[in-house]
Design an enzyme around this catalytic site. Structure first.
Site, mmCIF file in Angstrom:
data_model
loop_
_atom_site.group_PDB
_atom_site.id
_atom_site.type_symbol
_atom_site.label_atom_id
_atom_site.label_comp_id
_atom_site.label_asym_id
_atom_site.label_seq_id
_atom_site.Cartn_x
_atom_site.Cartn_y
_atom_site.Cartn_z
ATOM 1 N N LYS A 1 6.560 -1.736 48.144
ATOM 2 C CA LYS A 1 6.157 -0.367 47.832
ATOM 3 C C LYS A 1 5.949 -0.194 46.332
ATOM 4 O O LYS A 1 5.111 0.551 45.893
ATOM 5 C CB LYS A 1 7.243 0.603 48.318
ATOM 6 N N GLU A 2 6.753 -0.886 45.570
ATOM 7 C CA GLU A 2 6.704 -0.671 44.128
ATOM 8 C C GLU A 2 6.047 -1.794 43.356
ATOM 9 O O GLU A 2 5.744 -1.636 42.185
ATOM 10 C CB GLU A 2 8.118 -0.462 43.578
ATOM 11 N N ASP B 1 20.751 -3.020 43.654
ATOM 12 C CA ASP B 1 19.971 -3.189 44.885
ATOM 13 C C ASP B 1 20.289 -4.566 45.456
ATOM 14 O O ASP B 1 19.419 -5.296 45.913
ATOM 15 C CB ASP B 1 18.470 -3.052 44.596
HETATM 16 P P1 ADP Z 1 10.356 -5.566 45.277
HETATM 17 O O1 ADP Z 1 10.778 -4.480 44.365
HETATM 18 O O2 ADP Z 1 8.982 -5.403 45.803
HETATM 19 O O3 ADP Z 1 11.395 -5.868 46.340
HETATM 20 P P2 ADP Z 1 11.022 -8.207 44.272
HETATM 21 O O4 ADP Z 1 11.293 -8.527 42.832
HETATM 22 O O5 ADP Z 1 12.203 -8.209 45.185
HETATM 23 O O6 ADP Z 1 10.249 -6.835 44.305
HETATM 24 O O7 ADP Z 1 9.944 -9.220 44.789
HETATM 25 C C1 ADP Z 1 9.438 -9.160 46.087
HETATM 26 C C2 ADP Z 1 9.441 -10.532 46.739
HETATM 27 O O8 ADP Z 1 8.662 -11.430 45.980
HETATM 28 C C3 ADP Z 1 10.814 -11.135 46.794
HETATM 29 O O9 ADP Z 1 11.487 -10.765 47.950
HETATM 30 C C4 ADP Z 1 10.537 -12.625 46.772
HETATM 31 O O10 ADP Z 1 10.238 -13.084 48.065
HETATM 32 C C5 ADP Z 1 9.285 -12.694 45.936
HETATM 33 N N1 ADP Z 1 9.609 -13.024 44.542
HETATM 34 C C6 ADP Z 1 9.823 -12.161 43.512
HETATM 35 N N2 ADP Z 1 10.094 -12.807 42.383
HETATM 36 C C7 ADP Z 1 10.044 -14.118 42.664
HETATM 37 C C8 ADP Z 1 10.235 -15.324 41.907
HETATM 38 N N3 ADP Z 1 10.517 -15.296 40.615
HETATM 39 N N4 ADP Z 1 10.107 -16.494 42.545
HETATM 40 C C9 ADP Z 1 9.817 -16.536 43.855
HETATM 41 N N5 ADP Z 1 9.624 -15.468 44.623
HETATM 42 C C10 ADP Z 1 9.739 -14.260 44.046
#
Ligand code: ADP
Ligand code: MN
Length: 516
Positions: free
Chosen positions: A263-264, A405
């Site tokens: 979403k974000e 979170d």
């Molecule tokens: P959101 O706020 O959308 O949850 P996240 O930072 O959790 O943002 O990123 C969403 C998804 O992208 C994560 O659940 C993961 O699967 C993938 N992701 C984010 N950062 C990384 C990273 N540095 N390496 C690998 N996968 C990542």
């Protein structure tokens, strides 16, 4: 992996054709052409060389077809158009800036001025350049706001006898019209008439109003179009340009595709390029987190940042776009703190506006699985639990942070250990809701591991005390939470009275420790 309009073929598909060295999206690499007699005689080589020459003459055609944002089968030339539009926009902006300079030179300090408004290329409503945007003003305390005109009561007149003034009075009406100009769209330039005793005739006011409204409609239409394309392409043109630039500068080799659309944020995978930024070596694989600038989901998360004293002074002065950039900035700072404490987490590569590039957790474009998606052996599950307990303590004590979170959705399993991600909302423990966030994190972690069969897993209250070092003795959730809120309130009261925060909480009667 979702395939979106920005996916591309894997970059290392053997030695690429010769045009690759010309491709602006690829990293500059030198392909040496072998040259033997047999080669010189070869018709095949002649053809190849000709092709190479043709490609060199029209490099942008090749780039558009094979750039990192285009899938092989689905050749889409809209990037060309987008790029052309971007360049045109840039040109128009420069042109307008020149116009503005000339306008200023001619007008000087003169009270009467001429305007080149009609000659501008970029209409004020088209221009959403973040560089020249005016900060959003807090309208509750707008110092420029003129006093409201005195209103005429229902009966249509005020005063008595010969001092009677009706609502049709020319002076009153004129002033009222001037004040009403405030209701026009904020971008609509009405000069500084609002601040002075200017009387606007009904006729002039109506003409202005008409114009203001039609401009507003025009702006709304343009906006609608933009929103639409954002949904289709996953990222808006400005973000695409930012990404293009990262590839173009050699910092990234290719952007291969989208890992996640939340979403974000939207997260992309990319192969790191060769050019080092600020002395840092780019990791071989990167994750690019693009914080969404169009959706208003961030509104729900205001409370994390609004009350974070690190950002407090800046918050009220910012427009939504800048607030979203602040999320990205916050994630960067928090990741850096964690990195310094040795907590496994993505390493920050670079932050550009609302785009954060970090190291990729995973391998060969496959992101490490979330803890919720991976099946661990009992042994690994136990190992993961104690690692997380340790990380939560480090986060609290060494980084002075609460994840806020934390759950099996934001922990990745990679290389036999747990990696923490998604820390844009993380706050310091003395945040007005910091301890509540910590308690929620503890609940998620406890429940996950208790369900996962880790017998040693502490319950959420024990975990909370173990992480925070507090000694809250309540043996049920309701009382426990009440004590947490009391501690938070104590801290807030302290801020009110002393203007500074406690650096740490204490619940066992010791005098609180102050941050000097
Ligand atoms: P959101 O706020 O959308 O949850 P996240 O930072 O959790 O943002 O990123 C969403 C998804 O992208 C994560 O659940 C993961 O699967 C993938 N992701 C984010 N950062 C990384 C990273 N540095 N390496 C690998 N996968 C990542
Ligand atoms: Mn997440």
């Amino acid at each position: 992996m979702d395939s979106v309009g920005v996916a591309a073929a894997a970059p290392d598909a053997g030695p690429g054709p010769a045009w690759q060295s010309k491709c602006p999206w690829g990293a500059p690499s030198t392909t040496s052409i072998s040259c033997s007699l047999a080669d010189v005689m070869s018709e095949q080589l002649a053809k190849e060389l000709q092709l190479e020459e043709e490609n060199a003459a029209f490099p942008e055609v090749v780039a558009a077809a094979e750039g990192p944002f285009i899938t092989g089968e689905n050749i889409d030339t809209s990037s060309d158009l987008m790029l052309a539009q971007m360049l045109q926009m840039e040109f128009d902006r420069e042109y307008d800036a020149q116009l503005r300079r000339e306008e200023k030179k001619i007008n000087g300090d003169s009270k009467v001025s001429i305007s080149f408004e009609n000659y501008r290329k970029v209409h004020p409503y088209d221009s959403d350049s973040s560089e020249d945007e005016v900060d959003w003003q807090d309208t509750r305390h707008d110092p420029y706001r003129a006093d409201k005109p005195t209103t005429t009561p229902r009966r249509g007149f005020i005063g008595k006898g010969k001092d009677i003034t009706t609502k049709h009075d020319e002076v009153v009406c004129g002033r009222k019209n001037t004040a009403r100009m405030e209701n026009f769209a904020p971008e609509f330039q009405v000069g500084d008439g609002i601040g002075m005793d200017l009387k606007l005739s009904n006729q002039v006011f109506n003409a202005l109003k008409q114009h203001a409204y039609s401009e507003e409609r025009r702006s709304a239409r343009l906006h609608e179009k933009k929103e639409h394309s954002t949904a289709e392409k996953a990222v808006d043109p400005k973000t695409r340009l930012l990404l293009y630039k990262m590839v173009n500068s050699g910092m990234l080799e290719t952007i291969t595709g989208c890992i996640s659309t939340g979403k974000e944020s939207v997260v992309f995978h990319a192969y790191g390029g060769k050019s080092a930024t600020e002395g840092k070596v780019i990791p071989p694989e990167c994750a690019i987190k693009v914080f969404k600038t169009t959706l208003n989901e961030f509104k729900n998360r205001d409370k994390y940042i609004k009350d974070d004293y690190r950002f407090k002074d800046r918050f009220s002065k910012l427009n939504p776009r800048k607030i979203i950039r602040m999320w990205a900035e916050k994630e960067m700072h928090n990741l850096t703190r964690m990195q310094n404490a040795g907590i496994p987490c993505p390493q920050v590569v670079i932050l550009k506006k609302h785009v954060l590039v970090m190291s990729f957790i995973g391998q060969d474009q496959i992101p490490a699985p979330k803890l919720k998606d991976v099946t661990l052996s009992n042994e690994d599950m136990k190992k993961a639990y104690f690692q997380i307990l340790n990380m939560m303590q480090q986060l609290y004590r060494e980084c002075n942070l609460v994840h806020a979170d934390l759950s099996e959705y934001n922990m990745l399993w990679h290389d036999g250990k747990v990696w923490l991600i998604d820390v844009s909302q993380s706050v310091e423990p003395t945040h007005p809701h910091g301890l509540e966030f910590l308690f929620r994190d503890c609940r998620n972690v406890s429940q996950f591991f208790q369900k996962g069969g880790v017998a040693e897993a502490l319950n959420e209250r024990e975990l909370f005390n173990a992480v925070s070092g507090l000694n809250i003795t309540a043996d049920n959730e309701v009382d426990f939470q009440a004590e947490i809120e009391a501690l938070e309130k104590m801290n807030e009261d302290h801020v009110q009275n002393h203007g500074k925060k406690l650096s740490t909480f204490s619940s066992d009667g010791d005098p609180p420790i102050y941050d000097e």
